[in-house]
Design a protein around this motif. Structure first.
Motif, mmCIF file in Angstrom:
data_model
loop_
_atom_site.group_PDB
_atom_site.id
_atom_site.type_symbol
_atom_site.label_atom_id
_atom_site.label_comp_id
_atom_site.label_asym_id
_atom_site.label_seq_id
_atom_site.Cartn_x
_atom_site.Cartn_y
_atom_site.Cartn_z
ATOM 1 N N GLU A 15 -2.492 50.046 19.630
ATOM 2 C CA GLU A 15 -1.274 50.288 18.857
ATOM 3 C C GLU A 15 -0.117 50.687 19.764
ATOM 4 O O GLU A 15 0.824 51.363 19.340
ATOM 5 C CB GLU A 15 -1.534 51.376 17.818
ATOM 6 C CG GLU A 15 -2.624 50.988 16.808
ATOM 7 C CD GLU A 15 -2.882 52.078 15.796
ATOM 8 O OE1 GLU A 15 -2.219 53.143 15.898
ATOM 9 O OE2 GLU A 15 -3.728 51.886 14.915
ATOM 10 N N SER A 16 -0.174 50.236 21.005
ATOM 11 C CA SER A 16 0.885 50.585 21.954
ATOM 12 C C SER A 16 2.196 49.906 21.579
ATOM 13 O O SER A 16 2.230 48.737 21.184
ATOM 14 C CB SER A 16 0.464 50.163 23.369
ATOM 15 O OG SER A 16 1.519 50.363 24.274
ATOM 16 N N LYS A 17 3.301 50.648 21.705
ATOM 17 C CA LYS A 17 4.629 50.086 21.436
ATOM 18 C C LYS A 17 5.168 49.333 22.650
ATOM 19 O O LYS A 17 6.119 48.559 22.536
ATOM 20 C CB LYS A 17 5.590 51.207 21.048
ATOM 21 C CG LYS A 17 5.220 51.894 19.731
ATOM 22 C CD LYS A 17 6.206 53.005 19.395
ATOM 23 C CE LYS A 17 5.809 53.687 18.084
ATOM 24 N NZ LYS A 17 6.755 54.795 17.746
ATOM 25 N N GLU A 18 4.550 49.591 23.813
ATOM 26 C CA GLU A 18 4.974 48.897 25.022
ATOM 27 C C GLU A 18 4.509 47.437 24.967
ATOM 28 O O GLU A 18 3.418 47.132 24.488
ATOM 29 C CB GLU A 18 4.375 49.570 26.261
ATOM 30 C CG GLU A 18 4.794 51.027 26.430
ATOM 31 C CD GLU A 18 6.267 51.162 26.770
ATOM 32 O OE1 GLU A 18 6.829 50.215 27.363
ATOM 33 O OE2 GLU A 18 6.853 52.199 26.431
ATOM 34 N N LYS A 19 5.342 46.549 25.479
ATOM 35 C CA LYS A 19 4.997 45.133 25.487
ATOM 36 C C LYS A 19 4.371 44.693 26.809
ATOM 37 O O LYS A 19 3.561 43.775 26.845
ATOM 38 C CB LYS A 19 6.241 44.285 25.206
ATOM 39 C CG LYS A 19 6.782 44.460 23.787
ATOM 40 C CD LYS A 19 7.956 43.517 23.551
ATOM 41 C CE LYS A 19 8.462 43.650 22.119
ATOM 42 N NZ LYS A 19 9.609 42.730 21.866
ATOM 43 N N SER A 31 0.621 42.297 24.342
ATOM 44 C CA SER A 31 0.537 41.714 23.000
ATOM 45 C C SER A 31 -0.545 40.642 22.903
ATOM 46 O O SER A 31 -1.000 40.311 21.811
ATOM 47 C CB SER A 31 1.885 41.113 22.598
ATOM 48 O OG SER A 31 2.211 40.006 23.424
#
Length: 725
Positions: A225-229, A295
């Motif tokens: 669930e990381s917001k980093e791409k 992603s």
């Protein structure tokens, strides 16, 4: 110091130390000198490749020894504080780990396909091995077996205390802790993966699975669930000049580390380490900058700071066989030999590369992971290890399909080892499993029929081989489509029987059918396609179409060189087949070169009395005969004869060939009674194996008469005819 390196030895006698060095070939040595005539010792050992770094521990005259260090680049420190020596040794250990990198780098071209990425063959087979080991169930017995292996195989290298510590404390720490600790486990794992030590890799299977699984779980927790791409990490490395030039030529291609890869999120520290590596004149300092698209990435990797032996240390660890594309290579600055290599992590879930892996994965079939492992070991010619992995579960199973599979595998292994009687016994047992169930039309039954026919073909009993092939083909035609891979195998096997019967037109017809099916359903670099090209090349060679034969054999060799390990028996077959063509073309130096390569592989893998070794010795003897080097010719021919005499129940026609070839050498060196003696043996064997009107038998009889005449009146009347396999 024992917490830094695997093994510590102390010496007070310089001569004993130098003698000890001569026995150490593979390990890298960190040497600490204290209280000795430093200059004399350094001068004697500095050039040795096993000496990696030298440290001088002295409480006086530090300046004197610092001056000495300027003349000898392996002296990495002169210290009066032993604690500083230990710190420098830690740095050296880290550099050894990085200098010993073994990467699989693919070139962007090969004869079979000019536009496909293709990783080193070791990548494919170690990946399949890893998949088997990860899927297997490991228990306390696996740890016990690993401990026994360490004691039996590495008892002289490893401290008994360390082995016992691992045995007692394994479950007290996480796999990551063990991997990052100053312990023999890390170096053993990395060395086994780099050198393809399959026995060690299998023994370490429980740990490979545990470490991979911990990374997989951490990866899910940290990045799901990381917001980093994007994730960017770094790896500093010392590469040899040759490997670096190879790397530079591969921009745009794939790159793989076949082991667990440690990286750092800290660019500055990694740059300093890369520049430090560049100070060694033999190496180029490389900083890998790795970009991961979070992603799409599913390859397990994780930040292991909370589990590292040095708690809190920022390290991102990737599982084995992570694949990257080389995007760009550029020099970091003009003042140093340091380069920045930009990598992008790849998923590779489509395309040609994945297609071949998928085919190979499907071919390593079996109802259990033990079966799959045994099949894989057989495919990479680790026959004895594969045999063990079949025998053990055979005693434990009651499942019919599993029993058939194990008997069938054992029959295949016995065939490869040249034990044809044992092979027939196991194949018959596999058939009995299905006969008890009254099963008639089953693909597994057809497979057993085919392979028992293959054994009889190897024995030279061609009519019996045909009978078994026909039974298998009848079953297969009822249950399989006309383009099924198993039908291609049938056609190939039948073609081989016709080839051995010297009915080359029929052989070529069946080889063509097999090749057409394989071309339609298999990837272009599949080993079975290489087999078809080789089979066709053999026929063309025997009908004197040498240029065309050479084309097919070279294509076969190119495929096998890409997808098979360097010591695979199929490569030995290719080298042998090319040697036969060059022999027929009169290019004896090339013939010898290829035949010697084939012999080298066969000697490494097959038993000393294997019929294939007899073929290699015979073929070399024939070439030396044509080169008129009769001493070497007799030496090789007699080696082949000895094996064929020992196994004459397997193929009497080959034994007759040996007698004929040796007779001809004796004839050429004017030892006529010996020539007649051996030729009589050839005729006798031929009469027992061939029809009375067979051209070969008629020729041998004519040759015998010629030798007898020559023995009487001294005239050389015979043309040159020598049997080669």
């Amino acid at each position: 110091m024992r917490s830094i390196v695997n093994n510590v030895k102390t010496f007070t006698d310089a001569r004993k130390f130098v003698n000890c060095l001569s026995k150490i070939k593979k390990s890298k040595i960190l040497m600490v000198i204290s209280g000795s005539p430093v200059q004399n010792i350094v001068a004697r050992i500095h050039h040795l490749p096993q000496i990696y770094s030298i440290f001088i521990f002295y409480r006086r005259n530090k300046a004197k020894y610092e001056q000495l260090a300027k003349n000898w680049f392996k002296i990495k420190g002169v210290q009066t504080d032993f604690g500083m020596i230990c710190e420098l040794m830690k740095i050296a250990v880290k550099n050894i780990e990085k200098d010993s990198v073994d990467t699989s780098i693919t070139l962007n071209s090969n004869a079979a396909d000019q536009n496909m990425d293709f990783l080193d063959q070791s990548y494919m087979y170690t990946l399949l091995l890893k998949e088997c080991l990860i899927a297997m169930k490991h228990d306390e017995r696996s740890i016990e077996e690993f401990v026994d292996y360490c004691c039996d195989s590495h008892g002289n290298e490893l401290q008994e205390r360390e082995i016992e510590q691992f045995h007692q404390e394994y479950h007290q720490h996480s796999p990551i802790w063990w991997y990052t600790a100053p312990h023999f486990l890390y170096s053993m794992l990395k060395h086994s993966l780099q050198t393809l030590d399959f026995e060690a890799i299998i023994k370490l299977g429980f740990f490979i699975r545990d470490l991979h699984e911990q990374l997989r779980k951490l990866h899910s927790e940290q990045f799901k669930e990381s917001k980093e791409k994007l994730l960017i990490v770094y790896r500093d490395q010392g590469l040899s000049r040759s490997n670096f030039q190879k790397l530079k030529s591969c921009v745009g291609n794939l790159f793989s580390f076949n082991y667990f890869l440690s990286t750092s999120p800290d660019r500055n520290i990694s740059i300093l380490s890369a520049k430090q590596a560049a100070k060694n004149q033999k190496f180029v300092g490389v900083l890998f900058m790795i970009t991961v698209d979070l992603s799409i990435s599913s390859t397990p990797f994780a930040n292991i700071r909370d589990f590292h032996y040095q708690s809190g240390k920022e390290v991102v660890l990737f599982t084995t066989h992570s694949v990257f594309r080389i995007e760009k290579i550029q020099q970091m600055d003009q003042a140093s030999r340091s380069w920045l290599v930009t990598l992008t992590m790849m998923e590779h879930n489509d395309g040609y590369w994945c297609s071949l892996i998928r085919f190979m994965r499907n071919e390593i079939h079996g109802s259990t992971e033990s079966h799959r492992l045994s099949t894989l070991l057989r495919k990479i010619c680790e026959f004895e290890k594969a045999f063990i992995w079949c025998v053990i579960p055979l005693k434990q199973t009651s499942d019919d399909f599993e029993t058939w599979n194990l008997y069938h595998q054992l029959g295949m292994l016995k065939t490869e080892l040249g034990d044809y009687t044992g092979a027939i016994s196991y194949f018959q047992k596999s058939i009995e499993v299905y006969e008890k169930k009254s099963v008639i039309n089953d693909p597994h039954l057809a497979e057993s029929y085919t392979n028992i026919g293959l054994v009889y073909a190897n024995l030279g009993e061609h009519s019996t081989a045909f009978s078994w092939y026909e039974k298998g083909l009848a079953v297969r035609q009822k249950i399989s489509p006309t383009n099924h891979a198993d039908l291609a195998d049938f056609y190939s096997n039948i073609g081989s029987v016709y080839y051995n019967l010297e009915e080359y037109e029929k052989a070529l017809s069946f080889y063509d059918k097999a090749c057409e099916i394989r071309q339609n359903i298999l990837p272009r670099n599949h080993p079975d396609l290489a087999t078809s090209y080789s089979d066709i090349g053999l026929v063309l060679n025997n009908v004197a179409k040498y240029s065309k034969a050479l084309e097919f054999q070279e294509t076969s060799l190119e495929i096998r060189s890409i997808v098979l390990l360097p010591n695979h028996l199929s490569l030995a077959d290719s080298y042998n087949d090319l040697g036969l063509i060059y022999n027929n073309m009169g290019d004896y130096s090339k013939a010898l070169s290829f035949l010697e390569k084939g012999l080298d592989i066969r000697q490494r893998i097959q038993p000393s009395n294997h019929p294939n070794l007899a073929d290699s010795y015979n073929n070399l003897g024939v070439v030396y005969t044509k080169m008129q080097d009769y001493s070497k010719a007799l030496s090789f021919l007699k080696k082949g004869l000895e094996i064929r005499q020992e196994t004459q129940h397997l193929n009497q026609l080959n034994l007759a060939d040996s007698y004929n070839n040796i007779a001809w050498v004796h004839y050429k060196i004017a030892k006529y009674p010996e020539a007649v003696k051996y030729q009589k043996h050839a005729v006798k064997m031929g009469e027992a194996s061939l029809p009375s009107d067979h051209p070969r038998l008629l020729f041998w009889k004519q040759r015998l008469k010629t030798m007898q005449v020559k023995s009487s009146n001294g005239q050389n009347l015979d043309p040159d005819f020598i049997g080669i396999r």
